[in-house]
Scaffold this motif. Sequence first.
Motif, PDB file in Angstrom:
ATOM      1  N   SER A   5      -0.973  13.174  -4.545  1.00 13.32           N
ATOM      2  CA  SER A   5      -2.416  13.012  -4.705  1.00 13.32           C
ATOM      3  C   SER A   5      -2.745  11.539  -4.825  1.00 13.32           C
ATOM      4  O   SER A   5      -1.849  10.692  -4.988  1.00 13.32           O
ATOM      5  N   GLY A   6      -4.031  11.222  -4.740  1.00 20.50           N
ATOM      6  CA  GLY A   6      -4.479   9.857  -4.939  1.00 20.50           C
ATOM      7  C   GLY A   6      -4.849   9.106  -3.679  1.00 20.50           C
ATOM      8  O   GLY A   6      -5.227   7.938  -3.736  1.00 20.50           O
ATOM      9  N   GLY A   7      -4.723   9.750  -2.546  1.00 20.52           N
ATOM     10  CA  GLY A   7      -5.076   9.091  -1.297  1.00 20.52           C
ATOM     11  C   GLY A   7      -6.560   8.851  -1.165  1.00 20.52           C
ATOM     12  O   GLY A   7      -7.364   9.282  -1.987  1.00 20.52           O
ATOM     13  N   GLY A   8      -6.931   8.153  -0.113  1.00 17.38           N
ATOM     14  CA  GLY A   8      -8.324   7.859   0.141  1.00 17.38           C
ATOM     15  C   GLY A   8      -8.474   6.881   1.280  1.00 17.38           C
ATOM     16  O   GLY A   8      -7.518   6.629   2.023  1.00 17.38           O
ATOM     17  N   LEU A  16      -4.243   1.396  -3.355  1.00 14.86           N
ATOM     18  CA  LEU A  16      -4.327   2.789  -3.761  1.00 14.86           C
ATOM     19  C   LEU A  16      -3.125   3.111  -4.630  1.00 14.86           C
ATOM     20  O   LEU A  16      -2.059   2.487  -4.485  1.00 14.86           O
ATOM     21  N   ARG A  17      -3.295   4.096  -5.480  1.00 18.01           N
ATOM     22  CA  ARG A  17      -2.204   4.536  -6.364  1.00 18.01           C
ATOM     23  C   ARG A  17      -1.990   6.027  -6.134  1.00 18.01           C
ATOM     24  O   ARG A  17      -2.867   6.837  -6.462  1.00 18.01           O
ATOM     25  N   LEU A  18      -0.848   6.359  -5.578  1.00 20.65           N
ATOM     26  CA  LEU A  18      -0.512   7.753  -5.317  1.00 20.65           C
ATOM     27  C   LEU A  18       0.329   8.305  -6.460  1.00 20.65           C
ATOM     28  O   LEU A  18       1.132   7.585  -7.054  1.00 20.65           O
ATOM     29  N   SER A  19       0.173   9.594  -6.698  1.00 20.99           N
ATOM     30  CA  SER A  19       0.971  10.272  -7.713  1.00 20.99           C
ATOM     31  C   SER A  19       1.659  11.482  -7.109  1.00 20.99           C
ATOM     32  O   SER A  19       1.135  12.119  -6.197  1.00 20.99           O
ATOM     33  N   GLN A  80       2.389   2.710  -6.215  1.00 18.27           N
ATOM     34  CA  GLN A  80       1.301   1.740  -6.194  1.00 18.27           C
ATOM     35  C   GLN A  80       1.362   1.000  -4.869  1.00 18.27           C
ATOM     36  O   GLN A  80       2.377   0.374  -4.559  1.00 18.27           O
ATOM     37  N   MET A  81       0.274   1.065  -4.129  1.00 21.77           N
ATOM     38  CA  MET A  81       0.239   0.456  -2.802  1.00 21.77           C
ATOM     39  C   MET A  81      -0.801  -0.668  -2.784  1.00 21.77           C
ATOM     40  O   MET A  81      -1.998  -0.412  -2.968  1.00 21.77           O
ATOM     41  N   ASN A  82      -0.340  -1.880  -2.588  1.00 23.08           N
ATOM     42  CA  ASN A  82      -1.207  -3.049  -2.546  1.00 23.08           C
ATOM     43  C   ASN A  82      -1.194  -3.677  -1.158  1.00 23.08           C
ATOM     44  O   ASN A  82      -0.294  -3.415  -0.362  1.00 23.08           O
TER      45      ASN A  82
END
Length: 121
Positions: A5-8, A16-19, A80-82
């Motif tokens: 979850s956590g996409g967008g 974005l931060r995925l879990s 964590q995606m930067n």
Amino acid sequence: QLQASGGGSVQPGGSLRLSCAGSGFTLDLFAIGWFRQAPGREREGVSCISSTDSSTLYSDTVKGRFTISRDFGKNTVTLQMNDLKPEDTAVYYCSTDLQTECNRLYWLDYWGQGTQVTVSS
């Protein structure tokens, strides 16, 4: 089953931060890997974290931009995606093979619902 979850949708350079959460078993016990799948492209391993010492692996394409971590006790793994780039656009999945170490970036033994990440201006 695992669920990401956590996409967008974000602009290039965004974050974005995925879990990854598990139902039916304890993620804390196993190495967890992330992979992504984009239309027309091959499945690509992204990152993995072990359950013994939280050692990590990253693909060359995300190294330095993505950080994988785990919160023992909360049964979750976070990606964590930067500095996201358009080529990061894909559906992201988390997975495990019920082992403790990252002998590869991901597996297809146990995985589940993914989350869409779209990077576009």
